[in-house]
Scaffold this motif. Structure first.
Motif, PDB file in Angstrom:
ATOM      1  N   SER A  19      15.168  27.782  39.605  1.00  0.00           N
ATOM      2  CA  SER A  19      14.422  26.565  39.951  1.00  0.00           C
ATOM      3  C   SER A  19      13.268  26.907  40.886  1.00  0.00           C
ATOM      4  O   SER A  19      13.232  27.988  41.479  1.00  0.00           O
ATOM      5  CB  SER A  19      15.411  25.604  40.666  1.00  0.00           C
ATOM      6  N   GLY A  22      11.601  30.275  43.189  1.00  0.00           N
ATOM      7  CA  GLY A  22      12.222  31.467  42.600  1.00  0.00           C
ATOM      8  C   GLY A  22      11.914  31.584  41.118  1.00  0.00           C
ATOM      9  O   GLY A  22      11.625  32.676  40.620  1.00  0.00           O
ATOM     10  N   THR A  65      25.117  34.479  40.052  1.00  0.00           N
ATOM     11  CA  THR A  65      25.439  35.049  41.369  1.00  0.00           C
ATOM     12  C   THR A  65      25.532  33.956  42.420  1.00  0.00           C
ATOM     13  O   THR A  65      24.615  33.147  42.562  1.00  0.00           O
ATOM     14  CB  THR A  65      24.315  36.016  41.821  1.00  0.00           C
ATOM     15  N   TYR A  95      18.729  29.266  48.666  1.00  0.00           N
ATOM     16  CA  TYR A  95      19.091  28.609  49.929  1.00  0.00           C
ATOM     17  C   TYR A  95      19.925  27.373  49.647  1.00  0.00           C
ATOM     18  O   TYR A  95      19.949  26.845  48.536  1.00  0.00           O
ATOM     19  CB  TYR A  95      17.837  28.215  50.717  1.00  0.00           C
ATOM     20  N   ILE A 117      24.767  30.628  52.745  1.00  0.00           N
ATOM     21  CA  ILE A 117      23.888  30.668  51.555  1.00  0.00           C
ATOM     22  C   ILE A 117      22.452  31.013  51.933  1.00  0.00           C
ATOM     23  O   ILE A 117      21.730  31.639  51.159  1.00  0.00           O
ATOM     24  CB  ILE A 117      23.966  29.325  50.785  1.00  0.00           C
ATOM     25  N   ALA A 145      11.415  32.746  53.994  1.00  0.00           N
ATOM     26  CA  ALA A 145      11.719  32.050  55.246  1.00  0.00           C
ATOM     27  C   ALA A 145      11.223  30.614  55.076  1.00  0.00           C
ATOM     28  O   ALA A 145      11.374  30.009  54.010  1.00  0.00           O
ATOM     29  CB  ALA A 145      11.038  32.760  56.406  1.00  0.00           C
ATOM     30  N   TYR A 159      19.305  24.516  59.023  1.00  0.00           N
ATOM     31  CA  TYR A 159      18.263  25.191  58.228  1.00  0.00           C
ATOM     32  C   TYR A 159      17.313  25.956  59.137  1.00  0.00           C
ATOM     33  O   TYR A 159      16.980  27.114  58.875  1.00  0.00           O
ATOM     34  CB  TYR A 159      17.511  24.134  57.430  1.00  0.00           C
ATOM     35  N   LYS A 163      16.702  29.956  58.982  1.00  0.00           N
ATOM     36  CA  LYS A 163      15.393  30.536  58.661  1.00  0.00           C
ATOM     37  C   LYS A 163      14.844  31.369  59.826  1.00  0.00           C
ATOM     38  O   LYS A 163      14.172  32.387  59.604  1.00  0.00           O
ATOM     39  CB  LYS A 163      14.411  29.444  58.251  1.00  0.00           C
ATOM     40  N   THR A 194       9.044  21.232  44.660  1.00  0.00           N
ATOM     41  CA  THR A 194      10.172  21.821  43.908  1.00  0.00           C
ATOM     42  C   THR A 194      11.283  20.770  43.844  1.00  0.00           C
ATOM     43  O   THR A 194      11.153  19.684  44.417  1.00  0.00           O
ATOM     44  CB  THR A 194      10.751  23.070  44.615  1.00  0.00           C
ATOM     45  N   THR A 197      12.300  19.313  47.155  1.00  0.00           N
ATOM     46  CA  THR A 197      11.438  18.331  47.836  1.00  0.00           C
ATOM     47  C   THR A 197      11.162  17.102  46.960  1.00  0.00           C
ATOM     48  O   THR A 197      10.288  16.298  47.288  1.00  0.00           O
ATOM     49  CB  THR A 197      10.107  18.987  48.266  1.00  0.00           C
TER      50      THR A 197
HETATM   51  N1  LIG Z   1      10.073  23.568  48.683  1.00  0.00           N
HETATM   52  C1  LIG Z   1       9.650  23.646  49.931  1.00  0.00           C
HETATM   53  O1  LIG Z   1       8.903  22.778  50.450  1.00  0.00           O
HETATM   54  C2  LIG Z   1      10.039  24.845  50.775  1.00  0.00           C
HETATM   55  C3  LIG Z   1       9.452  24.968  52.060  1.00  0.00           C
HETATM   56  C4  LIG Z   1       9.826  26.062  52.848  1.00  0.00           C
HETATM   57  C5  LIG Z   1      10.726  26.996  52.386  1.00  0.00           C
HETATM   58  N2  LIG Z   1      11.272  26.828  51.145  1.00  0.00           N
HETATM   59  C6  LIG Z   1      12.226  27.855  50.713  1.00  0.00           C
HETATM   60  O2  LIG Z   1      11.923  28.273  49.397  1.00  0.00           O
HETATM   61  C7  LIG Z   1      13.111  28.786  48.793  1.00  0.00           C
HETATM   62  C8  LIG Z   1      13.251  28.206  47.407  1.00  0.00           C
HETATM   63  O3  LIG Z   1      13.431  26.798  47.525  1.00  0.00           O
HETATM   64  P1  LIG Z   1      12.894  25.773  46.440  1.00  0.00           P
HETATM   65  O4  LIG Z   1      12.075  24.776  47.155  1.00  0.00           O
HETATM   66  O5  LIG Z   1      12.336  26.505  45.295  1.00  0.00           O
HETATM   67  O6  LIG Z   1      14.276  25.036  46.066  1.00  0.00           O
HETATM   68  P2  LIG Z   1      15.047  24.786  44.701  1.00  0.00           P
HETATM   69  O7  LIG Z   1      16.106  23.805  45.029  1.00  0.00           O
HETATM   70  O8  LIG Z   1      14.091  24.470  43.600  1.00  0.00           O
HETATM   71  O9  LIG Z   1      15.713  26.222  44.389  1.00  0.00           O
HETATM   72  C9  LIG Z   1      16.784  26.729  45.147  1.00  0.00           C
HETATM   73  C10 LIG Z   1      17.658  27.553  44.218  1.00  0.00           C
HETATM   74  O10 LIG Z   1      18.721  28.157  44.992  1.00  0.00           O
HETATM   75  C11 LIG Z   1      19.872  28.153  44.177  1.00  0.00           C
HETATM   76  N3  LIG Z   1      21.098  28.301  44.955  1.00  0.00           N
HETATM   77  C12 LIG Z   1      21.685  27.402  45.794  1.00  0.00           C
HETATM   78  N4  LIG Z   1      22.842  27.885  46.267  1.00  0.00           N
HETATM   79  C13 LIG Z   1      22.999  29.127  45.728  1.00  0.00           C
HETATM   80  C14 LIG Z   1      24.015  30.115  45.827  1.00  0.00           C
HETATM   81  N5  LIG Z   1      25.103  29.959  46.589  1.00  0.00           N
HETATM   82  N6  LIG Z   1      23.841  31.275  45.146  1.00  0.00           N
HETATM   83  C15 LIG Z   1      22.757  31.451  44.352  1.00  0.00           C
HETATM   84  N7  LIG Z   1      21.770  30.546  44.212  1.00  0.00           N
HETATM   85  C16 LIG Z   1      21.900  29.385  44.889  1.00  0.00           C
HETATM   86  C17 LIG Z   1      19.804  26.812  43.460  1.00  0.00           C
HETATM   87  O11 LIG Z   1      20.672  26.763  42.327  1.00  0.00           O
HETATM   88  C18 LIG Z   1      18.328  26.714  43.113  1.00  0.00           C
HETATM   89  O12 LIG Z   1      18.071  27.277  41.834  1.00  0.00           O
HETATM   90  C19 LIG Z   1      14.247  28.470  49.754  1.00  0.00           C
HETATM   91  O13 LIG Z   1      14.554  29.635  50.510  1.00  0.00           O
HETATM   92  C20 LIG Z   1      13.669  27.391  50.633  1.00  0.00           C
HETATM   93  O14 LIG Z   1      14.258  27.356  51.917  1.00  0.00           O
HETATM   94  C21 LIG Z   1      10.960  25.786  50.332  1.00  0.00           C
END
Ligand SMILES: NC(=O)c1ccc[n+]([C@@H]2O[C@H](COP(=O)([O-])OP(=O)(O)OC[C@H]3O[C@@H](n4cnc5c(N)ncnc54)[C@H](O)[C@@H]3O)[C@@H](O)[C@H]2O)c1
Length: 254
Positions: A19, A22, A65, A95, A117, A145, A159, A163, A194, A197
């Protein structure tokens, strides 16, 4: 999508690749020639990422995983090495965290799950990933981060702690393994569109309030973060280690 090929022949693992950030990062690594292990606890989402990569004529595989499990992360790394012969790049990105929780609102279970996680996962990825990378003379690690690891964010206690830990662990790995050919950096996204959010993007007033604080006047898209990750993973950042690169549309300097 790109005419660059910075990762031809490289073996890359991306966690949380079912998702959001990633998934986009996995697709971009593959488009630049990497053989990508798409790791996530969400098997259907990981399969969809691999399908998108293969449909574009590139190479990837699913690794189901749970990044909080020592055995699962060991097997994720072993699987990448067994399939693609080596490990060059690890992007620790998965995360989990509860929203709207101050310290006093956060249950022990929520705290422990967030740390497992979001932070322990990075420790485990580095532990097994470094062992594999040392087998081929080095590699690069990019941890996701957040700006919430650098400055305060409302009601996001566990969180923020996790981070902040990711940023410190990034420095620790950089310090200890640089002379062995391993670089470790982090990317700190700001607000990015994403699944995580969705509630913000579904609430126009809240979105307007938040984007008004961004110097570039818009929220981030997954590709904005993915391209920073690819830079930090590539030889183009070859003299950088231990850094946290902020990719936030100018929020933190405003
Ligand atoms: N979206 C934002 O605004 C934002 C801002 C700052 C940081 N981030 C960081 O970006 C990264 C990606 O987040 P995103 O926004 O793409 O979120 P997302 O929800 O789209 O993706 C998170 C992914 O993590 C996976 N996941 C959750 N628990 C898991 C586990 N135990 N083992 C394996 N996978 C697991 C979920 O299945 C999901 O596919 C995270 O580290 C998040 O903290 C996001």
């Amino acid at each position: 999508m790109t005419d660059r090929a910075r990762f031809t022949g490289s073996s890359v693992i991306v966690t949380g690749a079912a998702s959001g950030i990633g998934r986009e990062t996995a697709i971009r690594f593959a488009a630049e020639g990497a053989k990508v292990t798409v790791a996530d606890i969400d098997e259907a989402g990981a399969r969809a990422t691999v399908d998108a990569i293969e449909a574009a004529g590139h190479t990837a595989r699913v690794s189901v995983t749970d990044v909080s499990s020592t055995e699962a992360v060991r097997s994720m790394v072993d699987g990448a090495v067994a399939t693609y012969g080596r490990l060059d790049v690890l992007h620790n990105n998965a995360y989990w965290a509860p929203i709207n929780r101050t310290v006093t609102d956060t249950s022990d279970e929520e705290w422990e799950r967030t740390i497992a996680i979001t932070l322990k996962s990075v420790f485990l990825g580095c532990k097994f990933g470094i062992e594999a990378m040392l087998g081929n003379g080095g590699g690069t690690i990019v941890n996701t981060a957040s700006t919430a690891g650098l400055v305060a964010s409302p009601s996001f206690a566990a969180y923020m702690a996790a981070k902040g830990g990711v940023i410190a662990l990034t420095r620790s790995v950089a310090f200890d393994y640089g002379k062995q050919g391993i670089r470790c950096n982090a990317v700190a996204p700001g607000l990015t569109r994403t699944a995580a959010t969705d509630p913000v993007f579904a609430d126009q007033d809240r979105l307007d309030f938040l984007t008004a604080k961004l110097l570039l006047g818009r929220a981030g898209e997954p590709v904005d973060i993915a391209m920073a990750v690819l830079f930090l993973a590539s030889a183009e950042s070859g003299f950088m280690t231990g850094q946290t690169m902020v990719v936030d549309g100018g929020r933190l300097i405003a």
